[in-house]
Design a protein around this motif. Structure first.
Motif, PDB file in Angstrom:
ATOM      1  N   ALA A 178       0.827  -1.205   0.000  1.00  0.00           N
ATOM      2  CA  ALA A 178       0.000   0.000   0.000  1.00  0.00           C
ATOM      3  C   ALA A 178       0.862   1.257   0.000  1.00  0.00           C
ATOM      4  O   ALA A 178       0.570   2.229  -0.712  1.00  0.00           O
ATOM      5  CB  ALA A 178      -0.940   0.002   1.202  1.00  0.00           C
ATOM      6  N   VAL A 179       1.926   1.252   0.791  1.00  0.00           N
ATOM      7  CA  VAL A 179       2.834   2.392   0.820  1.00  0.00           C
ATOM      8  C   VAL A 179       3.512   2.555  -0.541  1.00  0.00           C
ATOM      9  O   VAL A 179       3.621   3.668  -1.069  1.00  0.00           O
ATOM     10  CB  VAL A 179       3.879   2.226   1.941  1.00  0.00           C
ATOM     11  N   ALA A 180       3.958   1.449  -1.119  1.00  0.00           N
ATOM     12  CA  ALA A 180       4.610   1.508  -2.431  1.00  0.00           C
ATOM     13  C   ALA A 180       3.649   2.012  -3.497  1.00  0.00           C
ATOM     14  O   ALA A 180       4.014   2.832  -4.350  1.00  0.00           O
ATOM     15  CB  ALA A 180       5.150   0.129  -2.812  1.00  0.00           C
ATOM     16  N   ILE A 181       2.415   1.526  -3.479  1.00  0.00           N
ATOM     17  CA  ILE A 181       1.419   1.947  -4.465  1.00  0.00           C
ATOM     18  C   ILE A 181       1.204   3.451  -4.399  1.00  0.00           C
ATOM     19  O   ILE A 181       1.138   4.146  -5.424  1.00  0.00           O
ATOM     20  CB  ILE A 181       0.092   1.195  -4.245  1.00  0.00           C
ATOM     21  N   ARG A 182       1.108   3.986  -3.208  1.00  0.00           N
ATOM     22  CA  ARG A 182       0.900   5.431  -3.068  1.00  0.00           C
ATOM     23  C   ARG A 182       2.096   6.224  -3.580  1.00  0.00           C
ATOM     24  O   ARG A 182       1.946   7.355  -4.028  1.00  0.00           O
ATOM     25  CB  ARG A 182       0.621   5.783  -1.610  1.00  0.00           C
ATOM     26  N   ASN A 189      -5.239   5.710  -5.465  1.00  0.00           N
ATOM     27  CA  ASN A 189      -6.433   5.600  -4.634  1.00  0.00           C
ATOM     28  C   ASN A 189      -7.412   4.565  -5.162  1.00  0.00           C
ATOM     29  O   ASN A 189      -8.003   3.795  -4.400  1.00  0.00           O
ATOM     30  CB  ASN A 189      -7.128   6.958  -4.512  1.00  0.00           C
ATOM     31  N   GLU A 190      -7.576   4.509  -6.490  1.00  0.00           N
ATOM     32  CA  GLU A 190      -8.462   3.498  -7.070  1.00  0.00           C
ATOM     33  C   GLU A 190      -7.894   2.099  -6.862  1.00  0.00           C
ATOM     34  O   GLU A 190      -8.633   1.149  -6.589  1.00  0.00           O
ATOM     35  CB  GLU A 190      -8.684   3.777  -8.557  1.00  0.00           C
ATOM     36  N   GLN A 191      -6.581   1.964  -6.982  1.00  0.00           N
ATOM     37  CA  GLN A 191      -5.961   0.662  -6.750  1.00  0.00           C
ATOM     38  C   GLN A 191      -6.104   0.243  -5.288  1.00  0.00           C
ATOM     39  O   GLN A 191      -6.345  -0.932  -4.993  1.00  0.00           O
ATOM     40  CB  GLN A 191      -4.493   0.707  -7.169  1.00  0.00           C
ATOM     41  N   LEU A 192      -5.975   1.187  -4.378  1.00  0.00           N
ATOM     42  CA  LEU A 192      -6.152   0.872  -2.963  1.00  0.00           C
ATOM     43  C   LEU A 192      -7.601   0.488  -2.669  1.00  0.00           C
ATOM     44  O   LEU A 192      -7.850  -0.435  -1.873  1.00  0.00           O
ATOM     45  CB  LEU A 192      -5.737   2.059  -2.096  1.00  0.00           C
ATOM     46  N   TYR A 193      -8.540   1.165  -3.298  1.00  0.00           N
ATOM     47  CA  TYR A 193      -9.956   0.820  -3.094  1.00  0.00           C
ATOM     48  C   TYR A 193     -10.242  -0.597  -3.573  1.00  0.00           C
ATOM     49  O   TYR A 193     -10.861  -1.399  -2.861  1.00  0.00           O
ATOM     50  CB  TYR A 193     -10.836   1.824  -3.821  1.00  0.00           C
ATOM     51  N   LEU A 195      -8.117  -2.956  -3.879  1.00  0.00           N
ATOM     52  CA  LEU A 195      -7.397  -3.859  -2.982  1.00  0.00           C
ATOM     53  C   LEU A 195      -8.165  -4.054  -1.679  1.00  0.00           C
ATOM     54  O   LEU A 195      -8.239  -5.165  -1.145  1.00  0.00           O
ATOM     55  CB  LEU A 195      -6.003  -3.302  -2.714  1.00  0.00           C
ATOM     56  N   ALA A 196      -8.748  -2.982  -1.159  1.00  0.00           N
ATOM     57  CA  ALA A 196      -9.495  -3.068   0.098  1.00  0.00           C
ATOM     58  C   ALA A 196     -10.654  -4.051   0.003  1.00  0.00           C
ATOM     59  O   ALA A 196     -11.033  -4.684   1.001  1.00  0.00           O
ATOM     60  CB  ALA A 196     -10.011  -1.689   0.494  1.00  0.00           C
ATOM     61  N   LEU A 197     -11.217  -4.201  -1.185  1.00  0.00           N
ATOM     62  CA  LEU A 197     -12.318  -5.143  -1.382  1.00  0.00           C
ATOM     63  C   LEU A 197     -11.850  -6.590  -1.303  1.00  0.00           C
ATOM     64  O   LEU A 197     -12.670  -7.496  -1.104  1.00  0.00           O
ATOM     65  CB  LEU A 197     -12.973  -4.904  -2.752  1.00  0.00           C
ATOM     66  N   GLN A 198     -10.539  -6.814  -1.454  1.00  0.00           N
ATOM     67  CA  GLN A 198     -10.017  -8.177  -1.576  1.00  0.00           C
ATOM     68  C   GLN A 198      -9.256  -8.662  -0.350  1.00  0.00           C
ATOM     69  O   GLN A 198      -8.847  -9.822  -0.303  1.00  0.00           O
ATOM     70  CB  GLN A 198      -9.120  -8.263  -2.811  1.00  0.00           C
ATOM     71  N   VAL A 199      -9.037  -7.801   0.617  1.00  0.00           N
ATOM     72  CA  VAL A 199      -8.350  -8.215   1.842  1.00  0.00           C
ATOM     73  C   VAL A 199      -9.279  -7.986   3.025  1.00  0.00           C
ATOM     74  O   VAL A 199     -10.112  -7.069   3.005  1.00  0.00           O
ATOM     75  CB  VAL A 199      -7.016  -7.454   2.040  1.00  0.00           C
ATOM     76  N   HIS A 200      -9.139  -8.802   4.054  1.00  0.00           N
ATOM     77  CA  HIS A 200     -10.123  -8.752   5.143  1.00  0.00           C
ATOM     78  C   HIS A 200      -9.504  -8.761   6.541  1.00  0.00           C
ATOM     79  O   HIS A 200     -10.233  -8.628   7.523  1.00  0.00           O
ATOM     80  CB  HIS A 200     -11.091  -9.930   5.013  1.00  0.00           C
ATOM     81  N   GLY A 201      -8.202  -8.893   6.640  1.00  0.00           N
ATOM     82  CA  GLY A 201      -7.555  -8.894   7.939  1.00  0.00           C
ATOM     83  C   GLY A 201      -6.800  -7.600   8.172  1.00  0.00           C
ATOM     84  O   GLY A 201      -7.322  -6.504   7.963  1.00  0.00           O
ATOM     85  N   TRP A 202      -5.535  -7.730   8.604  1.00  0.00           N
ATOM     86  CA  TRP A 202      -4.695  -6.559   8.802  1.00  0.00           C
ATOM     87  C   TRP A 202      -4.510  -5.779   7.501  1.00  0.00           C
ATOM     88  O   TRP A 202      -4.351  -4.555   7.514  1.00  0.00           O
ATOM     89  CB  TRP A 202      -3.347  -6.982   9.360  1.00  0.00           C
ATOM     90  N   ARG A 204      -6.766  -5.088   5.247  1.00  0.00           N
ATOM     91  CA  ARG A 204      -7.841  -4.098   5.099  1.00  0.00           C
ATOM     92  C   ARG A 204      -7.607  -2.903   6.023  1.00  0.00           C
ATOM     93  O   ARG A 204      -7.832  -1.751   5.629  1.00  0.00           O
ATOM     94  CB  ARG A 204      -9.212  -4.718   5.368  1.00  0.00           C
ATOM     95  N   ILE A 205      -7.160  -3.171   7.229  1.00  0.00           N
ATOM     96  CA  ILE A 205      -6.893  -2.066   8.163  1.00  0.00           C
ATOM     97  C   ILE A 205      -5.875  -1.103   7.566  1.00  0.00           C
ATOM     98  O   ILE A 205      -6.078   0.113   7.543  1.00  0.00           O
ATOM     99  CB  ILE A 205      -6.410  -2.620   9.516  1.00  0.00           C
ATOM    100  N   HIS A 206      -4.777  -1.651   7.060  1.00  0.00           N
ATOM    101  CA  HIS A 206      -3.719  -0.808   6.502  1.00  0.00           C
ATOM    102  C   HIS A 206      -4.197  -0.033   5.271  1.00  0.00           C
ATOM    103  O   HIS A 206      -3.844   1.140   5.082  1.00  0.00           O
ATOM    104  CB  HIS A 206      -2.503  -1.657   6.128  1.00  0.00           C
ATOM    105  N   VAL A 207      -4.994  -0.666   4.425  1.00  0.00           N
ATOM    106  CA  VAL A 207      -5.430  -0.011   3.196  1.00  0.00           C
ATOM    107  C   VAL A 207      -6.449   1.093   3.498  1.00  0.00           C
ATOM    108  O   VAL A 207      -6.340   2.215   2.988  1.00  0.00           O
ATOM    109  CB  VAL A 207      -6.028  -1.025   2.201  1.00  0.00           C
ATOM    110  N   VAL A 208      -7.435   0.788   4.330  1.00  0.00           N
ATOM    111  CA  VAL A 208      -8.460   1.789   4.638  1.00  0.00           C
ATOM    112  C   VAL A 208      -7.844   3.003   5.316  1.00  0.00           C
ATOM    113  O   VAL A 208      -8.261   4.147   5.077  1.00  0.00           O
ATOM    114  CB  VAL A 208      -9.583   1.165   5.494  1.00  0.00           C
ATOM    115  N   GLU A 209      -6.840   2.797   6.138  1.00  0.00           N
ATOM    116  CA  GLU A 209      -6.166   3.929   6.772  1.00  0.00           C
ATOM    117  C   GLU A 209      -5.518   4.857   5.750  1.00  0.00           C
ATOM    118  O   GLU A 209      -5.333   6.046   6.022  1.00  0.00           O
ATOM    119  CB  GLU A 209      -5.113   3.426   7.759  1.00  0.00           C
TER     120      GLU A 209
END
Length: 303
Positions: A178-182, A189-193, A195-202, A204-209
């Motif tokens: 997520a840090v690298a993508i930014r 932002n679209e890539q992070l969004y 990605l957020a749909l596809q992860v559900h543990g830590w 998702r926390i890191h991406v939504v932040e």
């Protein structure tokens, strides 16, 4: 046989499926990870009385404690090895770098290492790119891959986006990706969004932040699903209420069932005593949202 055994001892990645290939094989047709095992699991957790969930160790230290002081001498040595690999690429230097990264703590190493790489006069970006990509794509040990992702995040190129986005689908690597993508993507932002749909543990926390509520679809998702994760809703309740503009969404005459349920779960998480993040006391719109939630609840009962 002896030669193969010797290579596997000398070069720790030999004989192991890379983490990148392991993750690719674990993806379902929708691109979601179905198996989060990693090829270094037994080696990495040997001697531990418990195993953390994927991304849990980095997530806990990142949110609740320092990752260490970065060990200045170790950082200097790693920067020197990367510089040497840039000047004269070879398996001997690659092996030495790889072993040192295996034994290090990626979370505490990365920021000071990136600073050292930026400042090192002998680092050649094109050669560094080749080495960073090799570490991320062929590494069979998690700390090696994490550092590879972080180094790629220094280099603005489209060539390795698929590699980083694939690694990001495993919660162990989502933070670094997520840090690298930014850092490198015009569509971060679209890539992070997505990605957020596809992860559900830590992950998702890191991406939504790190996700910006750039459009209504994202704000709607944050209030209905974005805070939901397999760790604790408390980590993201305030984040999603704030970014999703919960107070505005709840102020209308009627809301859909998904928003009503989401608002209830967000408020419950904010009201939790001793939560790991901001609580109801930190939420400036708490009274307004609670009042509107009760109003909508009465409407639901009447219906």
């Amino acid at each position: 046989m002896f030669g193969r055994f010797k290579n596997e001892v000398l070069y720790p990645w030999v004989g192991k499926l890379s983490i990148y290939e392991t993750i690719k094989q674990g993806l379902d047709p929708q691109g979601r990870l179905t198996d989060d095992h990693l090829p270094d699991d037994e080696e990495y957790w040997a001697g531990h009385t418990m195993r953390w969930v994927a991304g849990g160790l980095d997530g806990a230290f990142g949110h609740h404690g320092a990752g260490g002081d970065g060990e200045t001498e170790k950082i200097k040595e790693l920067a020197h090895l990367l510089s040497r690999q840039c000047r004269k690429p070879g398996m001997k230097t690659r092996r030495e770098t790889y072993v040192r990264l295996m034994e290090g703590n990626a979370l505490s190493l990365i920021d000071p290492l990136l600073d050292a790489v930026r400042e090192h006069p002998a680092i050649q970006p094109d050669r560094l790119y080749e080495e960073a990509r090799w570490l991320a794509e062929h590494g069979a040990h998690r700390n090696v891959v994490k550092v590879g992702i972080a180094l790629l995040g220094l280099l603005e190129t489209e060539q390795h986006h698929e590699l980083i986005l694939t690694l990001a689908k495993h919660d162990e690597f989502t933070l670094y990706a997520a840090v690298a993508i930014r850092n490198i993507s015009d569509q971060a932002n679209e890539q992070l969004y997505n990605l957020a749909l596809q992860v559900h543990g830590w992950g998702r926390i890191h991406v939504v932040e790190r996700l910006e509520p750039a459009r209504q679809e994202i704000r709607d998702w944050l209030l209905r699903e974005g805070f939901r994760n397999n760790v604790m809703y408390e980590y993201l309740a305030y984040e999603c209420a704030h970014k999703g503009e919960l107070h505005t969404a709840m102020a209308v005459p009627h809301i859909d069932r998904e928003l009503f349920d989401g608002a209830g779960d967000i408020l419950s998480a904010l009201l939790a005593a001793g939560g790991p993040a901001e609580s109801i006391d930190d939420y400036e719109h708490a009274a307004m949202v609670i009042g509107n939630y009760l109003r909508h609840a009465r409407l639901c009962v009447r219906l």
